[in-house]
Design an enzyme around this catalytic site. Sequence first.
Site, PDB file in Angstrom:
ATOM      1  N   SER A   1      -1.919   2.550  -1.010  1.00  9.24           N
ATOM      2  CA  SER A   1      -0.606   3.099  -0.684  1.00  9.24           C
ATOM      3  C   SER A   1      -0.376   3.011   0.812  1.00  9.24           C
ATOM      4  CB  SER A   1      -0.516   4.565  -1.132  1.00  9.24           C
ATOM      5  OG  SER A   1       0.705   5.148  -0.719  1.00  9.24           O
TER       6      SER A   1
ATOM      7  N   LYS B   1       5.518   3.072 -16.864  1.00 14.68           N
ATOM      8  CA  LYS B   1       6.776   2.650 -17.478  1.00 14.68           C
ATOM      9  C   LYS B   1       7.886   2.733 -16.430  1.00 14.68           C
ATOM     10  CE  LYS B   1       9.105   6.537 -17.406  1.00 14.68           C
ATOM     11  NZ  LYS B   1      10.500   6.676 -16.928  1.00 14.68           N
TER      12      LYS B   1
END
Length: 306
Positions: free
Chosen positions: A35, A88
């Site tokens: 990240s 998702k």
Amino acid sequence: MTIPVALVGIGKIARDQHVPAIAADPGFELVATVSRHGSVEGVPAFADLDAFLADGPQAAVSLCVPPSVRTEMALAALAAGRDVMLEKPTAATLGEVEAMVVAAEAAGATLFATWHSREAPGVAAARDWLNGRRIESAAVVWKEDVRRWHPGQAWIREPAGFGVFDPGINALSILTAILPGAHRVEAATLVFPENRQTPVAAQVSLRGPGGFPVSVDLDWLQQGPQSWDIAVETDAGRLVLSHGGARLAIDGVERVAEAEAEYPRLYRRFAELVRARESDVDASPLRIVADAFLIGRREIAAPFFD
């Protein structure tokens, strides 16, 4: 066998769901994070995926980044022989899904496209009860407050961010799980704020397998009580999944009422796939969204501001 895993994208969903699920599962060990802005205490951190793939430990990769950048990361990880788990929605386009499937097959790697709402406690029981019954109609009502559930996540309102279909695809993932088969979009109305690129509301009319009607009502500006409900009318009674699939009732009698445990179930499924050297990729919820955008009528609404 403990599976080492690297978590890519340390944002809200990673902190709220993925990190606790991994920590609680003895079958996994979080060995790295990737990240630009976040990290997990005590876990080696990498600023970008290329650095991790070059210098990090051998580990599966769980991608929690937005769909607009997820596919390129997945393809890089698969090319490096890493097993990949996808948040998702699976990707921004159906073509991207196909590319990832081909890449996983070529690499002999596991690819798991997750739909966390399918792991809600009432979903499997609903599917079992509906199996073999005649379906007369279904209705989805999925209404929530974007400011409450997605604070500061501006990417959701940009192209490839899905807008109201980001939560709405959760409902569609349940619908296609409990009523499997081809769902055909007949009409759609998508409501776009005049200053945004994705819709804040949508109404979609479908034909389910066998021709029964399905109505889908999505709203991202819901005030007061939030609604995550699916009702199915059958020849044997009325089934209702509420609270995002956590509760199941048939003809008003509650059958399942449990706390959510969706992400721990996802990681258990990922472990099964990795050990079996198999993949699990179902794009049917994404296909419904794509079709709604293709044929939907566009309406313009007042500007949206966080």
